[in-house]
Design a protein around this motif. Structure first.
Motif, PDB file in Angstrom:
ATOM      1  N   MET A  44      -6.051   1.785   4.049  1.00  9.43           N
ATOM      2  CA  MET A  44      -4.999   2.389   4.869  1.00  9.43           C
ATOM      3  C   MET A  44      -4.686   3.778   4.337  1.00  9.43           C
ATOM      4  O   MET A  44      -5.008   4.100   3.189  1.00  9.43           O
ATOM      5  N   ARG A  45      -4.035   4.558   5.153  1.00  6.85           N
ATOM      6  CA  ARG A  45      -3.481   5.845   4.744  1.00  6.85           C
ATOM      7  C   ARG A  45      -1.980   5.741   4.966  1.00  6.85           C
ATOM      8  O   ARG A  45      -1.540   5.500   6.086  1.00  6.85           O
ATOM      9  N   ILE A  46      -1.222   5.883   3.875  1.00  9.95           N
ATOM     10  CA  ILE A  46       0.229   5.703   3.956  1.00  9.95           C
ATOM     11  C   ILE A  46       0.947   6.847   3.241  1.00  9.95           C
ATOM     12  O   ILE A  46       0.349   7.513   2.384  1.00  9.95           O
ATOM     13  N   PRO A  47       2.226   7.061   3.549  1.00 14.47           N
ATOM     14  CA  PRO A  47       3.002   8.041   2.773  1.00 14.47           C
ATOM     15  C   PRO A  47       3.154   7.560   1.324  1.00 14.47           C
ATOM     16  O   PRO A  47       3.428   6.384   1.077  1.00 14.47           O
ATOM     17  N   ALA A  48       2.962   8.458   0.383  1.00 17.12           N
ATOM     18  CA  ALA A  48       3.008   8.098  -1.039  1.00 17.12           C
ATOM     19  C   ALA A  48       4.351   7.514  -1.447  1.00 17.12           C
ATOM     20  O   ALA A  48       4.409   6.674  -2.351  1.00 17.12           O
ATOM     21  N   ASP A  49       5.417   7.911  -0.784  1.00 15.73           N
ATOM     22  CA  ASP A  49       6.729   7.381  -1.170  1.00 15.73           C
ATOM     23  C   ASP A  49       6.857   5.884  -0.899  1.00 15.73           C
ATOM     24  O   ASP A  49       7.716   5.210  -1.469  1.00 15.73           O
ATOM     25  N   LYS A  50       5.978   5.311  -0.077  1.00 18.56           N
ATOM     26  CA  LYS A  50       5.970   3.859   0.155  1.00 18.56           C
ATOM     27  C   LYS A  50       5.580   3.096  -1.112  1.00 18.56           C
ATOM     28  O   LYS A  50       5.859   1.919  -1.243  1.00 18.56           O
ATOM     29  N   LEU A  51       4.923   3.806  -2.049  1.00 20.88           N
ATOM     30  CA  LEU A  51       4.534   3.196  -3.321  1.00 20.88           C
ATOM     31  C   LEU A  51       5.401   3.684  -4.476  1.00 20.88           C
ATOM     32  O   LEU A  51       5.043   3.521  -5.640  1.00 20.88           O
ATOM     33  N   GLY A  52       6.535   4.311  -4.139  1.00 17.58           N
ATOM     34  CA  GLY A  52       7.485   4.719  -5.169  1.00 17.58           C
ATOM     35  C   GLY A  52       7.336   6.138  -5.672  1.00 17.58           C
ATOM     36  O   GLY A  52       8.051   6.545  -6.585  1.00 17.58           O
ATOM     37  N   HIS A  53       6.434   6.925  -5.093  1.00 15.60           N
ATOM     38  CA  HIS A  53       6.301   8.317  -5.507  1.00 15.60           C
ATOM     39  C   HIS A  53       7.456   9.137  -4.937  1.00 15.60           C
ATOM     40  O   HIS A  53       8.084   8.748  -3.959  1.00 15.60           O
ATOM     41  N   ASP A  54       7.704  10.284  -5.522  1.00 15.67           N
ATOM     42  CA  ASP A  54       8.796  11.131  -5.044  1.00 15.67           C
ATOM     43  C   ASP A  54       8.317  12.199  -4.058  1.00 15.67           C
ATOM     44  O   ASP A  54       8.961  13.212  -3.858  1.00 15.67           O
ATOM     45  N   TYR A  55       7.191  11.976  -3.443  1.00 11.53           N
ATOM     46  CA  TYR A  55       6.668  12.847  -2.395  1.00 11.53           C
ATOM     47  C   TYR A  55       6.129  11.969  -1.272  1.00 11.53           C
ATOM     48  O   TYR A  55       5.873  10.781  -1.461  1.00 11.53           O
ATOM     49  N   SER A  56       5.965  12.548  -0.089  1.00 10.34           N
ATOM     50  CA  SER A  56       5.567  11.728   1.062  1.00 10.34           C
ATOM     51  C   SER A  56       4.202  12.101   1.634  1.00 10.34           C
ATOM     52  O   SER A  56       3.865  11.665   2.726  1.00 10.34           O
ATOM     53  N   ASP A  57       3.415  12.882   0.890  1.00 17.08           N
ATOM     54  CA  ASP A  57       2.054  13.186   1.345  1.00 17.08           C
ATOM     55  C   ASP A  57       1.314  11.877   1.595  1.00 17.08           C
ATOM     56  O   ASP A  57       1.523  10.891   0.880  1.00 17.08           O
ATOM     57  N   GLU A  58       0.438  11.867   2.572  1.00 19.39           N
ATOM     58  CA  GLU A  58      -0.323  10.654   2.852  1.00 19.39           C
ATOM     59  C   GLU A  58      -1.445  10.483   1.832  1.00 19.39           C
ATOM     60  O   GLU A  58      -2.097  11.457   1.444  1.00 19.39           O
ATOM     61  N   ILE A  59      -1.625   9.238   1.409  1.00 18.64           N
ATOM     62  CA  ILE A  59      -2.677   8.912   0.451  1.00 18.64           C
ATOM     63  C   ILE A  59      -3.477   7.726   0.982  1.00 18.64           C
ATOM     64  O   ILE A  59      -2.956   6.912   1.755  1.00 18.64           O
ATOM     65  N   ASP A  60      -4.718   7.645   0.567  1.00 18.45           N
ATOM     66  CA  ASP A  60      -5.563   6.507   0.927  1.00 18.45           C
ATOM     67  C   ASP A  60      -5.365   5.414  -0.108  1.00 18.45           C
ATOM     68  O   ASP A  60      -5.334   5.683  -1.319  1.00 18.45           O
ATOM     69  N   ILE A  61      -5.233   4.182   0.382  1.00 15.26           N
ATOM     70  CA  ILE A  61      -5.097   3.034  -0.506  1.00 15.26           C
ATOM     71  C   ILE A  61      -6.116   1.970  -0.122  1.00 15.26           C
ATOM     72  O   ILE A  61      -6.554   1.895   1.023  1.00 15.26           O
ATOM     73  N   LEU A  62      -6.466   1.169  -1.097  1.00 13.53           N
ATOM     74  CA  LEU A  62      -7.374   0.045  -0.912  1.00 13.53           C
ATOM     75  C   LEU A  62      -6.650  -1.195  -1.414  1.00 13.53           C
ATOM     76  O   LEU A  62      -6.181  -1.219  -2.558  1.00 13.53           O
ATOM     77  N   THR A  63      -6.534  -2.209  -0.573  1.00 11.94           N
ATOM     78  CA  THR A  63      -5.863  -3.443  -0.953  1.00 11.94           C
ATOM     79  C   THR A  63      -6.897  -4.566  -1.009  1.00 11.94           C
ATOM     80  O   THR A  63      -7.673  -4.742  -0.068  1.00 11.94           O
ATOM     81  N   LEU A  64      -6.893  -5.285  -2.136  1.00  9.57           N
ATOM     82  CA  LEU A  64      -7.888  -6.317  -2.411  1.00  9.57           C
ATOM     83  C   LEU A  64      -7.226  -7.571  -2.943  1.00  9.57           C
ATOM     84  O   LEU A  64      -6.219  -7.492  -3.649  1.00  9.57           O
ATOM     85  N   LYS A  65      -7.812  -8.718  -2.652  1.00 13.18           N
ATOM     86  CA  LYS A  65      -7.340  -9.961  -3.253  1.00 13.18           C
ATOM     87  C   LYS A  65      -7.823  -9.985  -4.697  1.00 13.18           C
ATOM     88  O   LYS A  65      -8.932  -9.528  -5.001  1.00 13.18           O
ATOM     89  N   SER A  66      -6.971 -10.527  -5.587  1.00 17.19           N
ATOM     90  CA  SER A  66      -7.348 -10.551  -6.989  1.00 17.19           C
ATOM     91  C   SER A  66      -6.668 -11.720  -7.684  1.00 17.19           C
ATOM     92  O   SER A  66      -5.873 -12.433  -7.087  1.00 17.19           O
TER      93      SER A  66
END
Length: 126
Positions: A44-66
């Protein structure tokens, strides 16, 4: 790894093409098992602040079962690993693709997710 490198690796290793299951969203993609259609990766591509960063630039994330113990260790000790965004936080891990993780580490985690999501159900449990 970049988003495209993840797609290439999943295609070459598991024979899986990215699937775009969300209406009008041509960025978020899943990799799923051909046999049982279970997801083993979500990009997915989400705003970085969704992961607790103090900026909202969009970042790519990879989510995996572990493995939950591995998730605990990675989240506690490595910047860029998070309890899953948009999935079960105990059994899924989110990785910021902008971080400089070794490709081999991400490939290992992709393989682990593939194995964990490909388990056959026995006696009504997974």
């Amino acid at each position: 790894m970049t988003r495209d490198e993840v797609f290439d690796y999943v295609r070459d290793t598991f024979g899986v093409e990215p699937d775009f299951p969300f209406d009008m969203d041509f960025v978020s993609a899943v990799a799923r098992h051909p046999e049982n259609k279970k997801w083993f990766a979500l990009l997915m591509r989400i705003p970085a602040d969704k992961l607790g960063h103090d900026y909202s630039d969009e970042i790519d994330i990879l989510t995996l079962k572990s493995d939950p113990l591995l998730i605990d260790s990675l989240v506690e000790n490595d910047k860029g690993f998070h309890r899953a965004y948009h999935m079960n936080k105990r059994q899924w891990l989110t990785i910021e693709l902008k971080e400089n993780f070794a490709d081999e580490d991400i490939k290992y985690l992709l393989g682990l997710s593939y194995k964990l999501t490909n388990r056959k159900r026995k006696n009504g449990s997974s």
